[in-house]
Design a protein around this motif. Structure first.
Motif, PDB file in Angstrom:
ATOM      1  N   THR A  51      35.568  -1.732  35.607  1.00  0.00           N
ATOM      2  CA  THR A  51      35.207  -3.052  34.750  1.00  0.00           C
ATOM      3  C   THR A  51      35.731  -2.723  33.502  1.00  0.00           C
ATOM      4  O   THR A  51      35.328  -1.780  32.877  1.00  0.00           O
ATOM      5  CB  THR A  51      33.849  -3.348  35.148  1.00  0.00           C
ATOM      6  N   ALA A  52      36.571  -3.668  32.846  1.00  0.00           N
ATOM      7  CA  ALA A  52      37.104  -3.654  31.489  1.00  0.00           C
ATOM      8  C   ALA A  52      37.711  -4.794  31.149  1.00  0.00           C
ATOM      9  O   ALA A  52      38.083  -5.490  31.966  1.00  0.00           O
ATOM     10  CB  ALA A  52      37.776  -2.301  31.137  1.00  0.00           C
ATOM     11  N   VAL A  53      38.161  -4.979  29.904  1.00  0.00           N
ATOM     12  CA  VAL A  53      39.008  -5.883  29.325  1.00  0.00           C
ATOM     13  C   VAL A  53      40.591  -4.920  29.575  1.00  0.00           C
ATOM     14  O   VAL A  53      40.427  -4.019  28.966  1.00  0.00           O
ATOM     15  CB  VAL A  53      38.912  -6.402  28.018  1.00  0.00           C
ATOM     16  N   TYR A  54      41.645  -5.584  30.097  1.00  0.00           N
ATOM     17  CA  TYR A  54      42.692  -4.793  30.239  1.00  0.00           C
ATOM     18  C   TYR A  54      43.717  -5.456  29.274  1.00  0.00           C
ATOM     19  O   TYR A  54      44.010  -6.816  29.239  1.00  0.00           O
ATOM     20  CB  TYR A  54      43.021  -5.211  31.700  1.00  0.00           C
ATOM     21  N   TYR A  55      44.453  -4.659  28.668  1.00  0.00           N
ATOM     22  CA  TYR A  55      45.454  -5.050  27.444  1.00  0.00           C
ATOM     23  C   TYR A  55      46.796  -4.696  27.956  1.00  0.00           C
ATOM     24  O   TYR A  55      46.808  -3.229  28.437  1.00  0.00           O
ATOM     25  CB  TYR A  55      45.036  -4.596  26.236  1.00  0.00           C
ATOM     26  N   CYS A  56      47.877  -5.336  27.985  1.00  0.00           N
ATOM     27  CA  CYS A  56      49.129  -4.768  27.847  1.00  0.00           C
ATOM     28  C   CYS A  56      49.775  -4.483  26.768  1.00  0.00           C
ATOM     29  O   CYS A  56      49.161  -5.310  25.737  1.00  0.00           O
ATOM     30  CB  CYS A  56      50.358  -5.844  28.820  1.00  0.00           C
ATOM     31  N   PRO A  88      32.825  -2.057  27.872  1.00  0.00           N
ATOM     32  CA  PRO A  88      31.883  -2.415  26.952  1.00  0.00           C
ATOM     33  C   PRO A  88      31.434  -1.000  26.439  1.00  0.00           C
ATOM     34  O   PRO A  88      31.006  -0.372  27.134  1.00  0.00           O
ATOM     35  CB  PRO A  88      30.794  -3.141  27.463  1.00  0.00           C
ATOM     36  N   GLY A  89      31.316  -0.878  25.195  1.00  0.00           N
ATOM     37  CA  GLY A  89      30.682   0.274  24.320  1.00  0.00           C
ATOM     38  C   GLY A  89      31.402   1.362  24.426  1.00  0.00           C
ATOM     39  O   GLY A  89      31.107   2.547  23.966  1.00  0.00           O
ATOM     40  N   LYS A  90      32.955   1.401  25.029  1.00  0.00           N
ATOM     41  CA  LYS A  90      33.826   2.534  25.175  1.00  0.00           C
ATOM     42  C   LYS A  90      34.999   2.258  24.280  1.00  0.00           C
ATOM     43  O   LYS A  90      35.398   1.114  23.837  1.00  0.00           O
ATOM     44  CB  LYS A  90      33.995   2.903  26.447  1.00  0.00           C
ATOM     45  N   GLU A  91      35.519   3.420  24.007  1.00  0.00           N
ATOM     46  CA  GLU A  91      37.135   3.380  23.434  1.00  0.00           C
ATOM     47  C   GLU A  91      37.965   2.567  24.210  1.00  0.00           C
ATOM     48  O   GLU A  91      38.008   2.814  25.556  1.00  0.00           O
ATOM     49  CB  GLU A  91      37.305   4.661  22.774  1.00  0.00           C
TER      50      GLU A  91
END
Length: 124
Positions: free
Chosen positions: A89-94, A39-42
């Motif tokens: 903690t983050a959304v992880y994308y492939c 959240p709030g990060k690149e």
């Protein structure tokens, strides 16, 4: 056409295993990577694997804790995450290249195919 799965809530020190598959084409001769965005990060690079020979790359922040691997038969890339901390903690994308391996594997722009993301929350 990339599908990422396996996210969830885990306590600090715990483990999770993420999966990424491409339902429309194989990963043959492509590079596949995981990125994450807190959240709030690149969005930042986490890990990548060259499908052909299994060569792997890691961000310094996850080296020694995360392992990327592939299953040829299942056309799936995994990210085994151990010793998780709240900073993970983050959304992880492939992501996957259209073809070949990009030497700038850590760059978002190296990848033309993205999954929808899976949320990983590390909290007690």
């Amino acid at each position: 056409q990339l599908q990422a799965s396996g996210g969830g809530l885990v306590q600090p020190g715990g483990s999770l295993k993420l999966s990424c598959t491409d339902s429309r084409r194989t990963f043959t001769n492509r590079g596949v990577a995981w990125f994450r965005q807190a959240p709030g990060k690149e969005r930042e690079f986490v890990s990548a694997i060259r499908w052909g020979d299994g060569n792997t790359r890691y961000a310094d922040s996850v080296k020694g804790r995360f392992t990327i691997s592939r299953d040829r038969a299942k056309n799936t890339v995994y990210l085994q995450m151990n010793r998780l901390t709240p900073a993970d903690t983050a959304v992880y994308y492939c992501a996957a290249t259209n073809s070949g391996w990009n030497v700038q594997y850590y760059d978002l722009n190296a990848y033309g195919n993205w999954g929808q993301g899976t949320l990983v929350t590390v909290s007690s």
